[in-house]
Design a protein around this motif. Structure first.
Motif, short mmCIF file in Angstrom:
data_model
loop_
_atom_site.label_atom_id
_atom_site.label_comp_id
_atom_site.label_asym_id
_atom_site.label_seq_id
_atom_site.Cartn_x
_atom_site.Cartn_y
_atom_site.Cartn_z
N SER A 77 0.82 -1.06 -0.11
CA SER A 77 -0.03 -0.01 -0.16
C SER A 77 0.83 1.29 -0.06
N GLY A 78 2.34 1.23 -0.03
CA GLY A 78 3.01 2.08 -0.02
C GLY A 78 3.46 2.68 1.37
N LYS A 79 2.94 2.04 2.47
CA LYS A 79 3.41 2.36 3.71
C LYS A 79 4.66 2.89 4.09
N THR A 80 5.55 2.16 3.96
CA THR A 80 7.02 2.33 4.14
C THR A 80 7.56 3.42 3.41
N THR A 81 7.37 3.54 1.93
CA THR A 81 7.45 4.76 1.26
C THR A 81 6.99 5.95 1.56
N THR A 82 5.71 6.07 2.12
CA THR A 82 5.10 7.20 2.74
C THR A 82 5.75 7.54 4.06
N ALA A 83 6.04 6.49 4.99
CA ALA A 83 6.77 6.90 6.19
C ALA A 83 8.19 7.24 5.90
N ALA A 84 8.85 7.04 5.13
CA ALA A 84 10.29 7.45 4.73
C ALA A 84 10.16 8.99 4.17
N HIS A 85 9.62 8.97 3.16
CA HIS A 85 9.36 10.34 2.60
C HIS A 85 8.60 11.47 3.50
N LEU A 86 7.81 11.01 4.16
CA LEU A 86 7.44 11.94 5.45
C LEU A 86 8.42 12.30 6.41
N ALA A 87 9.10 11.29 6.93
CA ALA A 87 9.99 11.59 7.74
C ALA A 87 11.38 12.62 7.34
N GLN A 88 11.46 12.00 6.07
CA GLN A 88 12.80 13.12 5.58
C GLN A 88 12.26 14.39 5.02
N TYR A 89 11.05 14.58 4.89
CA TYR A 89 10.35 16.07 4.43
C TYR A 89 10.32 16.69 5.94
N LEU A 90 9.98 16.27 6.82
CA LEU A 90 9.59 16.91 7.95
C LEU A 90 11.10 17.43 8.58
N ALA A 91 12.32 16.35 8.37
CA ALA A 91 13.60 16.82 8.85
C ALA A 91 14.00 18.22 8.08
N LEU A 92 13.71 17.88 6.74
CA LEU A 92 14.22 18.90 5.77
C LEU A 92 13.70 20.19 6.28
N ARG A 93 12.40 20.06 6.49
CA ARG A 93 11.56 21.28 7.01
C ARG A 93 12.04 22.06 8.53
N GLY A 94 12.89 21.31 9.15
CA GLY A 94 13.45 21.87 10.21
C GLY A 94 13.08 21.06 11.57
N TYR A 95 12.08 20.23 11.62
CA TYR A 95 11.62 19.45 12.62
C TYR A 95 12.48 18.53 13.05
N ARG A 96 12.48 18.15 14.51
CA ARG A 96 13.46 17.19 15.03
C ARG A 96 12.69 15.77 14.75
N VAL A 97 13.05 14.74 14.16
CA VAL A 97 12.21 13.82 13.75
C VAL A 97 13.06 12.42 14.12
N LEU A 98 12.46 11.46 14.61
CA LEU A 98 12.66 10.13 14.79
C LEU A 98 11.96 9.11 14.16
N ALA A 99 12.58 8.20 13.32
CA ALA A 99 11.82 7.35 12.55
C ALA A 99 12.09 5.77 13.19
N ILE A 100 10.84 5.37 13.51
CA ILE A 100 11.15 4.04 14.10
C ILE A 100 10.73 2.85 12.91
N ASP A 101 11.64 2.06 12.82
CA ASP A 101 11.25 1.03 12.05
C ASP A 101 10.54 -0.36 12.99
#
Length: 406
Positions: free
Chosen positions: A135-159
């Motif tokens: 369903s694109g779950k991992t692709t969505t999670a990866a791009h969302l985490a990276q987008y928010l990091a690039l936007r200046g938020y402090r992000v933790l991605a948990i696999d």
């Protein structure tokens, strides 16, 4: 007939006779090939790195005009960045973060450029879930985490998926790079010594983005939890263990993105119990929507039991994200219209388009944010990056709204 086929295969290919031996052989061969591919892309000891961003990309990410960045550069203000002989400026992710901090200090301190949450804004924990793979779950999670990091938020991605696709996308090979108790299981286990989550977290090559990797060790939590519940082990409430682990690092992050496994087990339920928001990815086809229906029924039934046992089920928001969407596909459009008529504002306004650019990036275990525009047909890249930014921007607004920001 079966004996004849088995014999011919054994003679011709020396294939093991039993299914577990055959599967084991295939697993070892595939793992070796994947490791060889990885060494070809990244030599031993090498780390994944992130490309530089053009001045126009940096301006878009920070939220200023490219001409303004040019003026800062000419005046010698802000970070010193690489400049080509022709005068083209390029920014690393660290440069972009330094630029944010410079603008924040010279501005009104309104967190426009450094959007970290304040003490009274609660940590956003977004669980990305679906019962059905693909369903694109991992692709969505990866791009969302990276987008928010690039936007200046402090992000933790948990696999949280034992298949570890999110980890692999960030340069962590589960069979080779992750030792015992180096997944979230180490911070949630019932037997032995539980590790502090801060000791499991790894920095990534993205500024502002950390990772908790995964491998098959996570399955131990699925096996141990029912035993602990049956034996009345102290502190066996599985849904509290992830909460405790996240609370220990909460002050370091603004947003946590959890990529859940494609099943409704104890790992997924733990993520749902710890979440402040839930993002359900769904491919707009009848079988996928039917599968999602079963997932929602099971989730409701199981989480009601958890709620009765004291679990926190209060969410800031829940949204359905339409993925792999093809606008010219009539049946898909009908399914999207059906979902919107059913779930109304709970369906994100922007769908994630099906894109060869994202698929091509995945071949080299990268996301679209990691690859420059000139590696694709420009219209293909622009279409995909616009769709990604629209989806992730809408989610960013939900995060900001939960904090009471405009």
């Amino acid at each position: 007939m079966h004996t004849g086929i088995e014999l011919s295969i054994d003679v011709a290919q020396s294939t093991p006779r039993t299914i577990h031996e055959l599967v084991g052989q295939h697993a070892r061969e595939l793992s070796a090939k994947l490791q060889a591919h990885r060494l070809q892309l990244f030599p031993p000891g090498a780390q994944k790195t992130l490309r530089k961003f053009s001045s126009s990309e940096a301006a878009r990410l920070v939220g200023v005009n490219d001409g303004y960045l040019r003026r800062l550069s000419l005046e010698g203000k802000g970070p010193v960045v690489d400049t080509s002989p022709s005068g083209r400026r390029s920014y690393s992710a660290e440069d972009i973060q330094a630029l944010r901090e410079f603008l924040d200090l010279s501005g009104k301190g309104d967190r426009r450029y450094v959007p970290h949450r304040s003490a009274n804004e609660r940590l956003q924990v977004i669980s990305v879930v679906n019962f059905k793979g693909g369903s694109g779950k991992t692709t969505t999670a990866a791009h969302l985490a990276q987008y928010l990091a690039l936007r200046g938020y402090r992000v933790l991605a948990i696999d949280l998926d034992p298949q570890a696709s999110l980890s692999a996308l960030h340069g962590v090979q589960p069979e080779f790079d992750i030792g015992e108790d180096e997944t979230l299981y180490g911070a949630m286990r019932y037997t032995g010594v539980r590790r502090d989550l801060k000791d499991i977290i790894r920095r990534t090559y993205f500024a502002n983005l950390d990772l908790v990797p995964a491998n098959l060790e996570l399955m131990e939590f699925e096996h141990e939890t029912p035993k602990a519940l049956a034996n009345g082990v102290a502190g066996a409430f599985f849904f509290a263990r992830l909460d405790e682990a996240l609370a220990s690092v909460a002050e370091r992050y603004d947003v946590i993105i959890i990529d859940c496994p494609p099943q409704l087990g104890y790992l997924t339920m733990s993520a749902l119990c710890s979440a402040t928001a839930v993002l359900v990815t769904v491919h707009p086809q009848m079988l996928d929507v039917m599968s999602m229906c079963q997932f929602l029924i099971m989730t409701s039934d199981l989480l009601s039991v958890v709620a009765n046992a004291g679990g926190n089920m209060g969410y800031d928001w829940l949204r359905y994200l339409v993925t792999r969407y093809e606008p010219g596909d009539g049946p898909q459009n009908q399914m999207v219209s059906f979902m919107r008529s059913m779930f109304h504002e709970h369906v994100l306004n922007f769908p994630m388009l099906k894109s060869t650019a994202i698929s091509d990036a995945g071949i080299t275990k990268q996301t679209l944010y990691e690859l420059p525009r000139d590696q694709f047909t420009r219209t293909t890249y622009d279409r995909a990056i616009e769709a990604l930014d629209n989806v992730n921007g809408e989610i960013e607004q939900l995060i900001r709204a939960s904090w009471g920001r405009a």
